[in-house]
Every structure is written in structure tokens, then in C-alpha cells.
Design an enzyme around this catalytic site. Structure first.
Site, PDB file in Angstrom:
ATOM      1  N   GLY A   1       0.801  -1.227   0.000  1.00  0.00           N
ATOM      2  CA  GLY A   1       0.000   0.000   0.000  1.00  0.00           C
ATOM      3  C   GLY A   1       0.831   1.274   0.000  1.00  0.00           C
ATOM      4  O   GLY A   1       0.286   2.376   0.110  1.00  0.00           O
ATOM      5  N   ALA A   2       2.132   1.155  -0.084  1.00  0.00           N
ATOM      6  CA  ALA A   2       3.004   2.337   0.016  1.00  0.00           C
ATOM      7  C   ALA A   2       4.196   2.189  -0.919  1.00  0.00           C
ATOM      8  O   ALA A   2       5.197   1.567  -0.567  1.00  0.00           O
ATOM      9  CB  ALA A   2       3.467   2.531   1.460  1.00  0.00           C
TER      10      ALA A   2
ATOM     11  N   ARG B   1      21.147  -5.498 -42.695  1.00  0.00           N
ATOM     12  CA  ARG B   1      19.813  -5.763 -43.254  1.00  0.00           C
ATOM     13  C   ARG B   1      19.612  -4.942 -44.522  1.00  0.00           C
ATOM     14  O   ARG B   1      19.714  -3.704 -44.505  1.00  0.00           O
ATOM     15  CB  ARG B   1      18.758  -5.392 -42.218  1.00  0.00           C
ATOM     16  CG  ARG B   1      17.343  -5.484 -42.701  1.00  0.00           C
ATOM     17  CD  ARG B   1      16.906  -6.910 -42.868  1.00  0.00           C
ATOM     18  NE  ARG B   1      15.482  -7.008 -43.182  1.00  0.00           N
ATOM     19  CZ  ARG B   1      14.914  -8.125 -43.597  1.00  0.00           C
ATOM     20  NH1 ARG B   1      15.626  -9.237 -43.756  1.00  0.00           N
ATOM     21  NH2 ARG B   1      13.612  -8.152 -43.843  1.00  0.00           N
TER      22      ARG B   1
ATOM     23  N   GLU C   1      13.417   2.723  -7.651  1.00  0.00           N
ATOM     24  CA  GLU C   1      14.157   3.856  -7.044  1.00  0.00           C
ATOM     25  C   GLU C   1      13.531   5.203  -7.418  1.00  0.00           C
ATOM     26  O   GLU C   1      14.221   6.179  -7.679  1.00  0.00           O
ATOM     27  CB  GLU C   1      15.641   3.783  -7.395  1.00  0.00           C
ATOM     28  CG  GLU C   1      16.262   2.540  -6.789  1.00  0.00           C
ATOM     29  CD  GLU C   1      17.745   2.640  -6.523  1.00  0.00           C
ATOM     30  OE1 GLU C   1      18.250   3.755  -6.347  1.00  0.00           O
ATOM     31  OE2 GLU C   1      18.376   1.574  -6.484  1.00  0.00           O
ATOM     32  N   GLY C   2      12.209   5.217  -7.461  1.00  0.00           N
ATOM     33  CA  GLY C   2      11.455   6.426  -7.806  1.00  0.00           C
ATOM     34  C   GLY C   2      11.101   6.419  -9.279  1.00  0.00           C
ATOM     35  O   GLY C   2      11.981   6.427 -10.131  1.00  0.00           O
TER      36      GLY C   2
ATOM     37  N   GLN D   1       7.846   9.772 -12.884  1.00  0.00           N
ATOM     38  CA  GLN D   1       6.965  10.854 -12.398  1.00  0.00           C
ATOM     39  C   GLN D   1       7.508  11.406 -11.070  1.00  0.00           C
ATOM     40  O   GLN D   1       7.521  12.625 -10.858  1.00  0.00           O
ATOM     41  CB  GLN D   1       5.531  10.331 -12.181  1.00  0.00           C
ATOM     42  CG  GLN D   1       4.750  10.061 -13.455  1.00  0.00           C
ATOM     43  CD  GLN D   1       5.204   8.796 -14.176  1.00  0.00           C
ATOM     44  OE1 GLN D   1       5.682   7.852 -13.568  1.00  0.00           O
ATOM     45  NE2 GLN D   1       5.072   8.790 -15.493  1.00  0.00           N
TER      46      GLN D   1
ATOM     47  N   HIS E   1      18.949   4.369 -45.351  1.00  0.00           N
ATOM     48  CA  HIS E   1      17.693   5.136 -45.346  1.00  0.00           C
ATOM     49  C   HIS E   1      17.764   6.205 -44.250  1.00  0.00           C
ATOM     50  O   HIS E   1      18.110   5.908 -43.101  1.00  0.00           O
ATOM     51  CB  HIS E   1      16.498   4.208 -45.085  1.00  0.00           C
ATOM     52  CG  HIS E   1      16.345   3.115 -46.100  1.00  0.00           C
ATOM     53  ND1 HIS E   1      16.239   3.372 -47.455  1.00  0.00           N
ATOM     54  CD2 HIS E   1      16.303   1.769 -45.966  1.00  0.00           C
ATOM     55  CE1 HIS E   1      16.128   2.229 -48.109  1.00  0.00           C
ATOM     56  NE2 HIS E   1      16.169   1.234 -47.235  1.00  0.00           N
TER      57      HIS E   1
ATOM     58  N   GLY F   1      12.784  -4.038 -37.162  1.00  0.00           N
ATOM     59  CA  GLY F   1      11.513  -4.387 -37.797  1.00  0.00           C
ATOM     60  C   GLY F   1      10.858  -5.546 -37.056  1.00  0.00           C
ATOM     61  O   GLY F   1      10.992  -5.668 -35.835  1.00  0.00           O
TER      62      GLY F   1
HETATM   63  C1  LIG Z   1      11.685  -5.296 -10.164  1.00  0.00           C
HETATM   64  C2  LIG Z   1      11.484  -4.366  -9.021  1.00  0.00           C
HETATM   65  C3  LIG Z   1      12.476  -4.238  -8.053  1.00  0.00           C
HETATM   66  C4  LIG Z   1      12.283  -3.391  -6.940  1.00  0.00           C
HETATM   67  N1  LIG Z   1      13.220  -3.362  -5.944  1.00  0.00           N
HETATM   68  C5  LIG Z   1      12.915  -2.715  -4.783  1.00  0.00           C
HETATM   69  C6  LIG Z   1      13.755  -2.851  -3.625  1.00  0.00           C
HETATM   70  O1  LIG Z   1      14.792  -3.529  -3.650  1.00  0.00           O
HETATM   71  N2  LIG Z   1      13.374  -2.242  -2.482  1.00  0.00           N
HETATM   72  C7  LIG Z   1      12.245  -1.491  -2.391  1.00  0.00           C
HETATM   73  O2  LIG Z   1      11.960  -0.961  -1.322  1.00  0.00           O
HETATM   74  N3  LIG Z   1      11.431  -1.325  -3.470  1.00  0.00           N
HETATM   75  C8  LIG Z   1      11.731  -1.939  -4.659  1.00  0.00           C
HETATM   76  N4  LIG Z   1      10.895  -1.817  -5.738  1.00  0.00           N
HETATM   77  C9  LIG Z   1       9.690  -1.001  -5.619  1.00  0.00           C
HETATM   78  C10 LIG Z   1       9.706   0.251  -6.481  1.00  0.00           C
HETATM   79  O3  LIG Z   1      10.614   1.183  -5.975  1.00  0.00           O
HETATM   80  C11 LIG Z   1       8.241   0.762  -6.550  1.00  0.00           C
HETATM   81  O4  LIG Z   1       7.546  -0.153  -7.375  1.00  0.00           O
HETATM   82  C12 LIG Z   1       8.145   2.176  -7.068  1.00  0.00           C
HETATM   83  O5  LIG Z   1       8.678   3.067  -6.134  1.00  0.00           O
HETATM   84  C13 LIG Z   1       6.715   2.581  -7.400  1.00  0.00           C
HETATM   85  O6  LIG Z   1       5.822   2.233  -6.385  1.00  0.00           O
HETATM   86  P1  LIG Z   1       4.482   1.435  -6.770  1.00  0.00           P
HETATM   87  O7  LIG Z   1       4.883   0.277  -7.589  1.00  0.00           O
HETATM   88  O8  LIG Z   1       3.706   1.180  -5.546  1.00  0.00           O
HETATM   89  O9  LIG Z   1       3.696   2.425  -7.718  1.00  0.00           O
HETATM   90  P2  LIG Z   1       2.692   3.603  -7.267  1.00  0.00           P
HETATM   91  O10 LIG Z   1       3.345   4.470  -6.262  1.00  0.00           O
HETATM   92  O11 LIG Z   1       1.371   3.008  -6.926  1.00  0.00           O
HETATM   93  O12 LIG Z   1       2.588   4.426  -8.622  1.00  0.00           O
HETATM   94  C14 LIG Z   1       1.679   4.065  -9.670  1.00  0.00           C
HETATM   95  C15 LIG Z   1       1.789   5.159 -10.739  1.00  0.00           C
HETATM   96  O13 LIG Z   1       1.347   6.414 -10.188  1.00  0.00           O
HETATM   97  C16 LIG Z   1       2.384   7.385 -10.347  1.00  0.00           C
HETATM   98  N5  LIG Z   1       2.349   8.282  -9.192  1.00  0.00           N
HETATM   99  C17 LIG Z   1       2.295   7.949  -7.877  1.00  0.00           C
HETATM  100  N6  LIG Z   1       2.272   9.058  -7.126  1.00  0.00           N
HETATM  101  C18 LIG Z   1       2.348  10.113  -7.965  1.00  0.00           C
HETATM  102  C19 LIG Z   1       2.380  11.527  -7.794  1.00  0.00           C
HETATM  103  N7  LIG Z   1       2.361  12.096  -6.586  1.00  0.00           N
HETATM  104  N8  LIG Z   1       2.433  12.301  -8.898  1.00  0.00           N
HETATM  105  C20 LIG Z   1       2.476  11.741 -10.145  1.00  0.00           C
HETATM  106  N9  LIG Z   1       2.441  10.419 -10.362  1.00  0.00           N
HETATM  107  C21 LIG Z   1       2.381   9.613  -9.290  1.00  0.00           C
HETATM  108  C22 LIG Z   1       3.672   6.587 -10.437  1.00  0.00           C
HETATM  109  O14 LIG Z   1       4.688   7.317 -11.097  1.00  0.00           O
HETATM  110  C23 LIG Z   1       3.204   5.383 -11.239  1.00  0.00           C
HETATM  111  O15 LIG Z   1       3.193   5.694 -12.594  1.00  0.00           O
HETATM  112  C24 LIG Z   1      11.095  -2.622  -6.864  1.00  0.00           C
HETATM  113  C25 LIG Z   1      10.117  -2.721  -7.863  1.00  0.00           C
HETATM  114  C26 LIG Z   1      10.278  -3.586  -8.907  1.00  0.00           C
HETATM  115  C27 LIG Z   1       9.170  -3.715  -9.922  1.00  0.00           C
END
Ligand SMILES: Cc1cc2nc3c(=O)[nH]c(=O)nc-3n(C[C@H](O)[C@H](O)[C@H](O)COP(=O)(O)OP(=O)(O)OC[C@H]3O[C@@H](n4cnc5c(N)ncnc54)[C@H](O)[C@@H]3O)c2cc1C
Length: 388
Positions: free
Chosen positions: A129-130, A267, A362-363, A366, A277, A338
Site C-alpha cells: 500500500g506504500a 539488413r 528507485e522512484g 513521475q 535510409h 523491424g
Molecule cells: C523489479 C522491481 C524491483 C524493486 N526493488 C525494490 C527494492 O529492492 N526495495 C524497495 O523498497 N522497493 C523496490 N521496488 C519497488 C519500487 O521502488 C516501486 O515499485 C516504485 O517506487 C513505485 O511504487 P508502486 O509500484 O507502488 O507504484 P505507485 O506508487 O502506486 O505508482 C503508480 C503510478 O502512479 C504514479 N504516481 C504515484 N504518485 C504520484 C504523484 N504524486 N504524482 C504523479 N504520479 C504519481 C507513479 O509514477 C506510477 O506511474 C522494486 C520494484 C520492482 C518492480
């Protein structure tokens, strides 16, 4: 003085990392992607030759490489396979908070564990959820005598299924939003449950797991910094690790670019190699420019850290631009191939799938824009020292 020339040592480091990527990573990268193979052997070899734990200080057994050196390594290894590099590099994310806020004893114990043997650690911030909004986390840490008791669940944790210890963020003051989060070092024990290994679109050689803490007891001395400083520590960590993620994105983009250049010369359509091209030439030209620009932003964000300057804005510029560049360049590389680009027998579709995560972890892109907007609208002095 502005000087983009690498020193002889940096050139040698780049060559060493490239050689490793070419000999140890590339030959298995596409197979590991297909099968989702855990790259244990490669981790052991990379650890052996000193390509892991790059920023750990010498006094704790590490090479104490500069952030620029780290970026040079990360670009090369990601050129080999960014999924495997994610597995190799995740210790850096877990250990940065320890380096920033751990006591000497904590550093000696936990950083030492990583430098004495090819062990892994994970960074546990995200929860179901976070994600982007870490202040919504529900994991709790309650002090009981000499220990904190942790309960809660973290998701998407890189290397989670193989880690010996975890940097875990938990609420110590649930009413205080992001100001109520603390950071801890947590050992793997029976109360730490690895629930789920994710089946991913890309970076399939990396391990991504859900970790549940069930009345996990953590010695009070494993608190990093002070209570409720966790958010600050997490943000300072990301300032340090985002240049490396940007470098990984550059590595992916460069790999796709090289494949596209090679294919465009081979190609033949309409009686000439497709590189003749102009539409293809312009795609190649844009790829080349964007990769150069992404690398410059990446190096700048790393050099600022090496100079002891706050790089929050620079690291978001680098991570946002390099991630979006990797996505665009790999998508265009598929276009240059292609229909063959869409087929798994050819190398570029993997790179396009791998690139996507660069815009997410890592963020997200957005969130990088939010940081850039905040830092632009409410600028800080660039000379402000690096946050501790
Ligand atoms: C393969 C993988 C490896 C990872 N490894 C780690 C790890 O080692 N440790 C760890 O702690 N986390 C890890 N993560 C988590 C990752 O950092 C989060 O998935 C990411 O921060 C986004 O959070 P969320 O997936 O909940 O998306 P959400 O926060 O639910 O975002 C959904 C969408 O809404 C957008 N959004 C959300 N808030 C805003 C806002 N205020 N303004 C504009 N747009 C917004 C987002 O950009 C996104 O497009 C990993 C994720 C993956 C998929």
C-alpha cells in the site's frame, strides 16, 4: 575546471568491468532471461574480482570506490545484462543507509559480512500500500526493552530471497507520517518470511520477493541514526544510488544502440542496407545523442557526490533522463530490427523489457519529475553539504 577525461585507473576499471560483462555475463544473459535463472555463479565471480560492494569504505573491507567509478562499473555490467547487474548492485542500496547512519560497530558487522564473503543484503522500503508515497507504510517497529519488534510486509524487494540481512523501514510514530519512520538493520531469521518470488516482464535474472516480518526482534543497537530519521536516511540513500541506476540505464541503451547499428548495416531492403535510409539514420543519430547526454548527466550527479555536494536535483535529472532514454532507445532499436525485433531469437526485445524497470524502481519517472519541480521551484543552495 570541467574535464570529462577519465584517468588511466578509471579507463582500466572500465576495461576490467567490460571484460567481465563480455566474458561472464553476455554469454548467458539471454538464457538467464528466458529461464529466470538466479546468477549465483556470476555473483561469486564478481565478488571475487571486486565488482561488488564498490562504495564500502576500506576500513570495512571494501574498495571505497568513488561514485563516478561506481557508475563506470554499472554501465559496463548493465551493458552485459541489467538484470544480473541489479542482483550484483543491490547490496549498494542496502548498505548505503548503514554507511550513512550506522554506528561503527554496525558498519563493522554488516558491511564486513558483505566484504568477507559473497553475501547479499536487501533494501526494504516499498509495501503493497506504500510505493511512491512511503509515508503510507504500515510496517511497525515497537520498542520493548532492548529490542524493537517489527511486524509488517514489504514487497518487490530485490534479492529478498537470497539476502542475509535487510535494511528495513518501519513506523515508530504512526501518527507522524514520513516523520515517524525509522530504519533498522534486520538479520534473516525464522520470523522473516520470504513469501513470493515475482515473475517479471524484464530483468528476469534478478530476484524480487515479498518479505514479511512476524514479531521479528531487532536489537536496539540496529536502529540506524535516531528514531524517526528513517525517511531522511532513505532519501539520502536514493541521492547516492540514483546515479548508479542512471548508469545502468545508459548501459542498457548502449547495448541496444550497438545492436541496432550493427543490424542496420547488415539488413538490406530496397537494394541497400537499411542504414542508408535517412529515417533509420535519424533514429540512430537520436539514440547516439541521447546516450551521450544521459551519460553526462549521470557522471555529473556522481561527481557532485564525490565532491561532497548535495546532488538531489542532479541525481533526479540523471535518473529521469537516462531511464526515459533507455526506454526510447530500446524501443527504437526494436523498430530498426523491424518484425525481427519483436522475436525472442533477436537480442533487442529483452533490452526493451529490461529498460522498463528503469522508469519504475528507485522512484518512478513521475516521482523524479516531482523532485525536479520541487528543487527548481524551491531551489536549495547547490553547495549545501551532502545530507548525512
Ligand atoms: C523489479 C522491481 C524491483 C524493486 N526493488 C525494490 C527494492 O529492492 N526495495 C524497495 O523498497 N522497493 C523496490 N521496488 C519497488 C519500487 O521502488 C516501486 O515499485 C516504485 O517506487 C513505485 O511504487 P508502486 O509500484 O507502488 O507504484 P505507485 O506508487 O502506486 O505508482 C503508480 C503510478 O502512479 C504514479 N504516481 C504515484 N504518485 C504520484 C504523484 N504524486 N504524482 C504523479 N504520479 C504519481 C507513479 O509514477 C506510477 O506511474 C522494486 C520494484 C520492482 C518492480
Amino acid at each position: 575546471m570541467v574535464d570529462f577525461t577519465l584517468t588511466d585507473e578509471q579507463k582500466a576499471l572500465r576495461e576490467m568491468a567490460h571484460d567481465f560483462a563480455e566474458k561472464e555475463i553476455r554469454p548467458v544473459a539471454w538464457q538467464y532471461d528466458r529461464d529466470g535463472t538466479w546468477p549465483q555463479e556470476i555473483i561469486e565471480k564478481a565478488w571475487e574480482v571486486g565488482l561488488m560492494n564498490t562504495h564500502v569504505p576500506e576500513e570495512y573491507g571494501g574498495p571505497e570506490a568513488s561514485y563516478l567509478d561506481g557508475c563506470i562499473i554499472e554501465e559496463e555490467l548493465s551493458w552485459g545484462c541489467s538484470g544480473i547487474q541489479t542482483s550484483l548492485g543491490a547490496n549498494g542500496l542496502a548498505s548505503a543507509p548503514v554507511g550513512l547512519a550506522g554506528s561503527d560497530e554496525t558498519k563493522r558487522k554488516y558491511l564486513g559480512m558483505l566484504t568477507e564473503a559473497p553475501k547479499l543484503a536487501s533494501f526494504c522500503l516499498t509495501e503493497p500500500g506504500a510505493g511512491s508515497d512511503v509515508s503510507g507504510m504500515r510496517t511497525r517497529a515497537v520498542r520493548k526493552g532492548d529490542v524493537y519488534v517489527l511486524n509488517g510486509q514489504k514487497c518487490f524487494i530485490t534479492n529478498g530471497g537470497h539476502a542475509d540481512w535487510f535494511t528495513v523501514y518501519a513506523k515508530t510514530d504512526p501518527e507522524a507520517g514520513h516523520r515517524g519512520i525509522s530504519a533498522f538493520v534486520v538479520d534473516k531469521d525464522d520470523t522473516v518470511i520470504v513469501d513470493k518470488k515475482e515473475d517479471k516482464m524484464g530483468q528476469r535474472a534478478s530476484n524480487t520477493a515479498t518479505i514479511t516480518f512476524n514479531d521479528t526482534e531487532v536489537p536496539a543497537e540496529n536502529l540506524l541514526g535516531q528514531e524517526n530519521e528513517g525517511f531522511k536516511i532513505a532519501m539520502a540513500t536514493l541521492d547516492r544510488t540514483r546515479p548508479g541506476v542512471a548508469a545502468m540505464a545508459v548501459g542498457i541503451a548502449r547495448a541496444a544502440f550497438e545492436f541496432a547499428v550493427g543490424y542496420s548495416k547488415e539488413r538490406v531492403q530496397f537494394g541497400v542496407p537499411i542504414a542508408m535510409h535517412q529515417a533509420i539514420q535519424f533514429m540512430i543519430a537520436d539514440m547516439a545523442t541521447e546516450i551521450e547526454a544521459a551519460r553526462l548527466l549521470t557522471w555529473q550527479s556522481a561527481v557532485m557526490l564525490d565532491q561532497g555536494r548535495r546532488n538531489t536535483l542532479a541525481s533526479s535529472h540523471a535518473k529521469r533522463f537516462a531511464a526515459d532514454t533507455a526506454m526510447k532507445v530500446t524501443t527504437d532499436a526494436v523498430q530498426v530490427y523491424g518484425g525481427y525485433g519483436f522475436i525472442k531469437d533477436y537480442p533487442v526485445e529483452k533490452l526493451m523489457r529490461d529498460a522498463k524497470i528503469m522508469q519504475l524502481y528507485e522512484g518512478t519517472s513521475q516521482i523524479q519529475r516531482l523532485v525536479i519541480a520541487r528543487e527548481t521551484l524551491l531551489p536549495r543552495r547547490i553547495e549545501e553539504p551532502v545530507p548525512a
